[in-house]
Write a protein that holds these residues in place. Structure first.
Motif, PDB file in Angstrom:
ATOM      1  N   LYS A  69      -6.773  -1.542  -0.548  1.00 33.57           N
ATOM      2  CA  LYS A  69      -5.655  -1.988  -1.381  1.00 33.57           C
ATOM      3  C   LYS A  69      -4.701  -0.853  -1.763  1.00 33.57           C
ATOM      4  CE  LYS A  69      -7.594  -6.188  -3.448  1.00 33.57           C
ATOM      5  NZ  LYS A  69      -8.065  -6.817  -4.712  1.00 33.57           N
ATOM      6  N   PRO A  70      -5.204   0.318  -2.189  1.00 33.68           N
ATOM      7  CA  PRO A  70      -4.252   1.389  -2.575  1.00 33.68           C
ATOM      8  C   PRO A  70      -3.361   1.836  -1.425  1.00 33.68           C
ATOM      9  CG  PRO A  70      -6.440   1.853  -3.440  1.00 33.68           C
ATOM     10  CD  PRO A  70      -6.592   0.707  -2.499  1.00 33.68           C
ATOM     11  N   ILE A  71      -3.943   2.060  -0.239  1.00 35.35           N
ATOM     12  CA  ILE A  71      -3.135   2.529   0.884  1.00 35.35           C
ATOM     13  C   ILE A  71      -2.251   1.415   1.417  1.00 35.35           C
ATOM     14  CG2 ILE A  71      -4.873   2.020   2.642  1.00 35.35           C
ATOM     15  CD1 ILE A  71      -2.538   5.082   2.513  1.00 35.35           C
ATOM     16  N   LEU A  72      -2.716   0.159   1.342  1.00 35.40           N
ATOM     17  CA  LEU A  72      -1.876  -0.961   1.762  1.00 35.40           C
ATOM     18  C   LEU A  72      -0.665  -1.104   0.846  1.00 35.40           C
ATOM     19  CD1 LEU A  72      -4.529  -3.687   2.686  1.00 35.40           C
ATOM     20  CD2 LEU A  72      -2.997  -2.493   4.249  1.00 35.40           C
ATOM     21  N   ALA A  73      -0.880  -0.929  -0.462  1.00 37.46           N
ATOM     22  CA  ALA A  73       0.242  -1.008  -1.399  1.00 37.46           C
ATOM     23  C   ALA A  73       1.229   0.131  -1.165  1.00 37.46           C
ATOM     24  CB  ALA A  73      -0.276  -0.978  -2.837  1.00 37.46           C
ATOM     25  N   THR A  74       0.708   1.316  -0.902  1.00 35.64           N
ATOM     26  CA  THR A  74       1.588   2.458  -0.639  1.00 35.64           C
ATOM     27  C   THR A  74       2.403   2.239   0.624  1.00 35.64           C
ATOM     28  OG1 THR A  74      -0.029   3.931  -1.684  1.00 35.64           O
ATOM     29  CG2 THR A  74       1.642   4.943  -0.298  1.00 35.64           C
ATOM     30  N   GLN A 104       4.285   1.190  -8.427  1.00 31.05           N
ATOM     31  CA  GLN A 104       4.166   2.609  -8.753  1.00 31.05           C
ATOM     32  C   GLN A 104       2.719   3.038  -8.938  1.00 31.05           C
ATOM     33  OE1 GLN A 104       6.143   3.710 -12.376  1.00 31.05           O
ATOM     34  NE2 GLN A 104       6.062   5.904 -11.959  1.00 31.05           N
ATOM     35  N   ARG A 105       1.940   2.198  -9.641  1.00 31.06           N
ATOM     36  CA  ARG A 105       0.545   2.565  -9.885  1.00 31.06           C
ATOM     37  C   ARG A 105      -0.230   2.656  -8.574  1.00 31.06           C
ATOM     38  NH1 ARG A 105      -4.166  -0.417 -10.834  1.00 31.06           N
ATOM     39  NH2 ARG A 105      -2.994  -2.365 -10.741  1.00 31.06           N
ATOM     40  N   TYR A 106      -0.043   1.671  -7.696  1.00 33.69           N
ATOM     41  CA  TYR A 106      -0.726   1.690  -6.409  1.00 33.69           C
ATOM     42  C   TYR A 106      -0.218   2.825  -5.524  1.00 33.69           C
ATOM     43  CZ  TYR A 106      -2.474  -2.937  -7.667  1.00 33.69           C
ATOM     44  OH  TYR A 106      -3.095  -3.977  -8.298  1.00 33.69           O
ATOM     45  N   LEU A 107       1.074   3.136  -5.655  1.00 32.82           N
ATOM     46  CA  LEU A 107       1.636   4.234  -4.867  1.00 32.82           C
ATOM     47  C   LEU A 107       0.975   5.552  -5.236  1.00 32.82           C
ATOM     48  CD1 LEU A 107       3.786   5.353  -2.911  1.00 32.82           C
ATOM     49  CD2 LEU A 107       5.328   5.538  -4.873  1.00 32.82           C
ATOM     50  N   ALA A 129      12.959  -2.414  -8.499  1.00 26.93           N
ATOM     51  CA  ALA A 129      11.934  -3.285  -9.084  1.00 26.93           C
ATOM     52  C   ALA A 129      10.646  -3.216  -8.275  1.00 26.93           C
ATOM     53  CB  ALA A 129      12.443  -4.726  -9.148  1.00 26.93           C
ATOM     54  N   ALA A 130      10.762  -3.156  -6.937  1.00 30.79           N
ATOM     55  CA  ALA A 130       9.565  -3.036  -6.089  1.00 30.79           C
ATOM     56  C   ALA A 130       8.835  -1.726  -6.370  1.00 30.79           C
ATOM     57  CB  ALA A 130       9.955  -3.130  -4.616  1.00 30.79           C
ATOM     58  N   TYR A 131       9.596  -0.658  -6.597  1.00 29.72           N
ATOM     59  CA  TYR A 131       8.964   0.623  -6.911  1.00 29.72           C
ATOM     60  C   TYR A 131       8.234   0.557  -8.259  1.00 29.72           C
ATOM     61  CZ  TYR A 131       8.386   5.439  -8.415  1.00 29.72           C
ATOM     62  OH  TYR A 131       7.850   6.602  -8.896  1.00 29.72           O
ATOM     63  N   LEU A 132       8.855  -0.059  -9.253  1.00 25.59           N
ATOM     64  CA  LEU A 132       8.211  -0.167 -10.560  1.00 25.59           C
ATOM     65  C   LEU A 132       6.917  -0.970 -10.481  1.00 25.59           C
ATOM     66  CD1 LEU A 132      11.258  -0.755 -12.955  1.00 25.59           C
ATOM     67  CD2 LEU A 132      10.011   1.370 -12.543  1.00 25.59           C
ATOM     68  N   VAL A 133       6.941  -2.048  -9.691  1.00 25.55           N
ATOM     69  CA  VAL A 133       5.748  -2.881  -9.563  1.00 25.55           C
ATOM     70  C   VAL A 133       4.639  -2.131  -8.824  1.00 25.55           C
ATOM     71  CG1 VAL A 133       4.826  -4.983  -8.502  1.00 25.55           C
ATOM     72  CG2 VAL A 133       7.030  -5.042  -9.687  1.00 25.55           C
ATOM     73  N   GLY A 182       2.984  -0.612   2.089  1.00 29.85           N
ATOM     74  CA  GLY A 182       3.861  -1.762   1.902  1.00 29.85           C
ATOM     75  C   GLY A 182       5.148  -1.394   1.195  1.00 29.85           C
ATOM     76  N   LEU A 183       5.041  -0.533   0.197  1.00 31.17           N
ATOM     77  CA  LEU A 183       6.234  -0.096  -0.525  1.00 31.17           C
ATOM     78  C   LEU A 183       7.154   0.720   0.372  1.00 31.17           C
ATOM     79  CD1 LEU A 183       7.744  -0.009  -3.197  1.00 31.17           C
ATOM     80  CD2 LEU A 183       6.397   1.998  -3.835  1.00 31.17           C
ATOM     81  N   PHE A 184       6.585   1.645   1.126  1.00 27.87           N
ATOM     82  CA  PHE A 184       7.410   2.472   2.023  1.00 27.87           C
ATOM     83  C   PHE A 184       8.072   1.623   3.113  1.00 27.87           C
ATOM     84  CE2 PHE A 184       4.768   6.258   0.654  1.00 27.87           C
ATOM     85  CZ  PHE A 184       5.821   6.894   0.030  1.00 27.87           C
ATOM     86  N   VAL A 185       7.320   0.706   3.705  1.00 27.44           N
ATOM     87  CA  VAL A 185       7.875  -0.144   4.760  1.00 27.44           C
ATOM     88  C   VAL A 185       8.963  -1.047   4.194  1.00 27.44           C
ATOM     89  CG1 VAL A 185       7.336  -1.985   6.416  1.00 27.44           C
ATOM     90  CG2 VAL A 185       5.774  -0.051   6.146  1.00 27.44           C
ATOM     91  N   PHE A 186       8.751  -1.568   2.976  1.00 25.78           N
ATOM     92  CA  PHE A 186       9.765  -2.417   2.348  1.00 25.78           C
ATOM     93  C   PHE A 186      11.057  -1.633   2.093  1.00 25.78           C
ATOM     94  CE2 PHE A 186      11.856  -4.192  -1.405  1.00 25.78           C
ATOM     95  CZ  PHE A 186      11.994  -5.514  -1.044  1.00 25.78           C
ATOM     96  N   LEU A 187      10.918  -0.424   1.557  1.00 27.17           N
ATOM     97  CA  LEU A 187      12.098   0.394   1.298  1.00 27.17           C
ATOM     98  C   LEU A 187      12.818   0.749   2.599  1.00 27.17           C
ATOM     99  CD1 LEU A 187      10.761   2.859  -1.439  1.00 27.17           C
ATOM    100  CD2 LEU A 187      12.111   0.804  -1.758  1.00 27.17           C
TER     101      LEU A 187
END
Length: 278
Positions: free
Chosen positions: A195-200, A264-267, A258-262, A202-207
């Protein structure tokens, strides 16, 4: 403990550090401040530094941007492009990472390093042959033509392989002894632990997809298939006032912030755990 205290900066060192961090923060935040303030200005010539003062303010640019027929469609196109790409990239990268990390098959290392060699090829070199392939397959001005060529993400596969490779083999052996299938192991063991690496990722790919400009510009040739970045850039060609262009840029910035704020903890957790495991 004494050695650790010796490494701590003194009062002067802490003051210098705070000063440098404050300057870096101001330099980083200033472009966003200027974008928002100038987008709230009435239509007039930009004069510095007077135009950067937070008065007078007007919302006419946002009314024009949000009331237009193109921006909602561009936003929807960007959401489809970004969200679908994130889901598919994470799915394919996690499957490939699990196979490269925990499975044995002939040519595994050769295949992995050959795939990773894609990172060394400049992106712009592949644009023309990639566009020719997509165009011959009828993918111009389609979502699949926009999304599919971006799914082979070598960096994502590499990170997933490194993360999954650090998971203890005993977990997988115990699951197999209990009769779990490979699909069950992947869904119930690999994905929850990742989950942590998937969230990280996911955020980078989304951006990356949200801010992508060149590939959507080439493939989405009609107005109806433009993304936000391409659409906002097209406003400059139409002699649209600066405050309207910046209002569109601000609207495009809000979702990724907003995606970064959501996430951030997982990132933070994903980057920390990746560093420890690597």
């Amino acid at each position: 403990m004494t050695a650790y205290r010796a490494l701590e900066p003194g009062r002067a060192g802490r003051a210098v550090r705070i000063l440098l961090l404050s300057v870096a923060s101001i330099v980083t935040i200033f472009p966003f401040y200027a974008m928002v303030v100038l987008s709230l200005k009435p239509v007039a010539a930009v004069e510095f530094p007077g135009s950067l003062l937070p008065w007078p303010l007007a919302t006419g640019a946002y009314e024009r941007v949000l009331g237009g027929g193109d921006l909602p469609l561009w936003t929807l196109n960007t959401l489809i492009y970004s969200v679908v790409s994130v889901v598919l990239v994470l799915l394919l990268a996690s499957l490939a990472g699990y196979a490269f990390a925990k499975k044995r098959f002939p040519g595994k290392e050769t295949m992995f390093w050959s795939f990773l060699a894609m990172v060394m090829v400049p992106y712009h070199v592949t644009l023309i042959p990639l566009f020719v392939l997509v165009a011959n397959a009828g993918g111009v001005d389609t979502f699949w033509g926009l999304i599919v060529p971006t799914l082979a993400n070598a960096q994502a596969v590499f990170l997933m392989r490194q993360f999954i490779g650090a998971l203890p083999d005993e977990l997988f052996e115990a699951a197999r002894l209990d009769g779990a299938s490979e699909l069950t192991i992947f869904v119930r063991i690999v994905l929850p632990l990742c989950k942590p690496i998937l969230a990280t990722l996911g955020l980078f790919v989304f951006l990356w997809h949200w801010n992508d400009f060149l590939w959507p510009l080439i493939v989405g040739q009609s107005t109806d298939m433009r993304t936000l970045t391409v659409g906002i850039a097209s406003l400059q060609e139409q002699n649209v006032p600066l405050n309207v262009v910046l209002a569109g840029a601000t609207v495009a910035f809000v979702p990724i912030f907003a995606a970064y704020l959501v996430g951030q903890r997982y990132l933070t957790e994903g980057v920390t755990m990746s560093g420890i495991k690597g």
